[in-house]
Scaffold this active site. Structure first.
Site, PDB file in Angstrom:
ATOM      1  N   GLU A   1      -3.552   3.085 -10.547  1.00 20.78           N
ATOM      2  CA  GLU A   1      -2.661   1.973 -10.192  1.00 20.78           C
ATOM      3  C   GLU A   1      -3.376   0.634 -10.304  1.00 20.78           C
ATOM      4  OE1 GLU A   1      -0.844  -0.979  -7.336  1.00 20.78           O
ATOM      5  OE2 GLU A   1      -2.830  -0.071  -7.303  1.00 20.78           O
ATOM      6  N   GLU A   2      -4.636   0.613  -9.908  1.00 19.84           N
ATOM      7  CA  GLU A   2      -5.378  -0.645  -9.842  1.00 19.84           C
ATOM      8  C   GLU A   2      -5.807  -1.137 -11.227  1.00 19.84           C
ATOM      9  OE1 GLU A   2      -5.503  -2.250  -7.220  1.00 19.84           O
ATOM     10  OE2 GLU A   2      -5.630  -0.938  -5.473  1.00 19.84           O
TER      11      GLU A   2
ATOM     12  N   ASP B   1      -5.014   0.937   0.916  1.00 19.97           N
ATOM     13  CA  ASP B   1      -4.672   0.759  -0.501  1.00 19.97           C
ATOM     14  C   ASP B   1      -5.332   1.822  -1.378  1.00 19.97           C
ATOM     15  OD1 ASP B   1      -3.720  -0.428  -2.819  1.00 19.97           O
ATOM     16  OD2 ASP B   1      -5.162  -2.063  -2.811  1.00 19.97           O
TER      17      ASP B   1
ATOM     18  N   ASP C   1       2.644   1.999   0.119  1.00 20.64           N
ATOM     19  CA  ASP C   1       1.453   1.254  -0.295  1.00 20.64           C
ATOM     20  C   ASP C   1       1.098   0.218   0.771  1.00 20.64           C
ATOM     21  OD1 ASP C   1      -0.692   0.530  -1.855  1.00 20.64           O
ATOM     22  OD2 ASP C   1       0.476  -0.319  -3.499  1.00 20.64           O
TER      23      ASP C   1
ATOM     24  N   HIS D   1      -7.515  -6.004  -0.706  1.00 22.46           N
ATOM     25  CA  HIS D   1      -8.471  -6.233  -1.790  1.00 22.46           C
ATOM     26  C   HIS D   1      -9.763  -6.900  -1.313  1.00 22.46           C
ATOM     27  CE1 HIS D   1      -5.557  -5.801  -5.467  1.00 22.46           C
ATOM     28  NE2 HIS D   1      -5.565  -4.738  -4.668  1.00 22.46           N
TER      29      HIS D   1
END
Length: 393
Positions: free
Chosen positions: A196-197, A148, A243, A334
């Site tokens: 992106e996060e 990620d 992704d 995550h």
């Protein structure tokens, strides 16, 4: 409106959509031969998680505005400038306040690398666009984000390098009047997107910082008056977003009817590469919707990712993300386990070969991939030697 009339209208719409799909660019290019697929290189030591020239520099925390982020940005730019000098490179800068920045602007930098055919005019080239984000999450502290999306970035970098010499050969042949003509102006573009996060928790404002900025900018950035494509955004023929890739046994679903044909091309290439023993990782098929008709694809709008600002502006999307109903995202998603040690390296390398195959097939490089190994080796040596140097952006 009567029920019968509604049914006829619905049938007519589906018929028109089917005709459009039959006429789509994906039906025009020629499949790569088995012999060509066998030639596709694997990343080898470049993907070593400790000292691989491509992947290892990406495996660090890279939150926007931090030293780790700057180091990864420098790595991406250095790779392109040193290994791929014929690619045009652009840095698109923006700033934004985040929920945790105490009113201060945080910088975001999108890396854009493009190869257009020689002599192509601005605004006349349609672009296959390969995309991944290179930033990582702020929390948990020390989060690496290997799937990620460090590994997807590395997969794209490998594909860029693998097709570069073949692009030279194809376009040299075109200029000599051999093969295709410049009537079909097709190039390739890579986006390494930033921000992106989410910094706090995912909202429309706290996420996709780089993608939102770039999509808005390109939607309003006009090409010259007589160009084929009105804006930079409209020149994107297909936006392929990678992704959450790098775990064992991925499941990739098809999200959009209008690009299901491209999804099926990826699935077909996966199947053929397996049959030729070009894949190392044993697995069930990754592209689980390949056998479906486009009418069977139910649009899913629940996965927020960098494609969303582009999709909202009409760009055609293939979202290649490890997710499936009743399965969800990979277990490491995550968490602190999303690091280099938890990558399945056979799967990561297999992905890099598949991305290369898709790009090569789209760019019609089948006759040009038997490149000089000595030339490729020389480019690799130059890049690896440059890793120890400080390169200014």
């Amino acid at each position: 409106m009567s029920t019968v009339l509604r049914s006829l209208c619905g049938y007519f719409i589906l018929l028109c959509l089917g005709l459009l799909l039959l006429l789509s660019p994906g039906q025009a290019y020629e499949e790569l031969s088995d012999e060509t697929l066998k030639l596709l290189p694997r990343p080898s030591h470049d993907f070593d998680i400790h000292d691989g020239a491509i992947l290892s520099p990406l495996l660090q925390t890279r939150v926007p505005g931090t030293a780790g982020h700057d180091a990864v940005l420098e790595h991406l730019v250095s790779f392109i400038r040193t290994t791929l000098p014929k690619w045009d490179i652009e840095l698109q800068n923006s700033t934004s306040k985040t929920p945790l920045s105490n009113g201060k602007d945080v910088p975001f930098v999108n890396v854009i690398a493009t190869r257009d055919p020689p002599r192509a005019s601005v605004g006349d080239v349609e672009l296959l666009t390969l995309v991944a984000h290179y930033d990582s999450k702020l929390t948990p502290e020390g989060f690496i984000g290997a799937i990620d999306s460090a590994a997807p970035c590395a997969m794209i970098m490998h594909a860029m390098r693998s097709i570069d010499a073949a692009l030279d050969k194809k376009w040299a042949a075109m200029e000599k009047g051999m093969g295709s003509t410049f009537d079909e102006e097709v190039g390739i573009q890579v986006l390494f997107l930033d921000g992106e996060e989410a910094f706090d928790h995912w909202t429309d404002e706290d996420s996709l910082y780089g993608a939102r900025s770039l999509a808005e900018t390109w939607d309003s950035q006009m090409n010259p008056a007589m160009s084929t494509f009105k804006t930079k955004l409209s020149s994107i023929s297909l936006f392929v977003l990678l992704d959450l890739l790098g775990s064992k046994n991925p499941s990739i679903v098809s999200f959009y009817q209008t690009t299901h044909w491209a999804y099926q091309r990826l699935g077909s290439l996966e199947r053929r590469l397996r049959s030729l023993n070009k894949f190392k990782a044993p697995s069930d098929p990754w592209f689980i919707d390949t056998s479906k008709d486009f009418r069977q694809i139910v649009p899913m709008g629940g996965i927020q990712d960098d494609h969303i600002p582009f999709l909202a502006r009409g760009v055609e999307i293939v979202h290649v993300i490890d997710f499936a109903p009743f399965k969800g995202f990979p277990e490491v998603w995550h968490t602190m386990d999303d690091d280099g040690e938890h990558l399945d390296m056979d799967t990561v390398e297999d992905w890099s070969v598949l991305v290369t195959a898709f790009a090569a097939e789209w760019m019609e490089l089948g006759d040009f991939l038997a490149q000089s190994e000595s030339g490729k080796a020389r480019r690799d040596e130059v890049f690896e030697a440059d890793l120890d140097k400080k390169t200014e952006l």
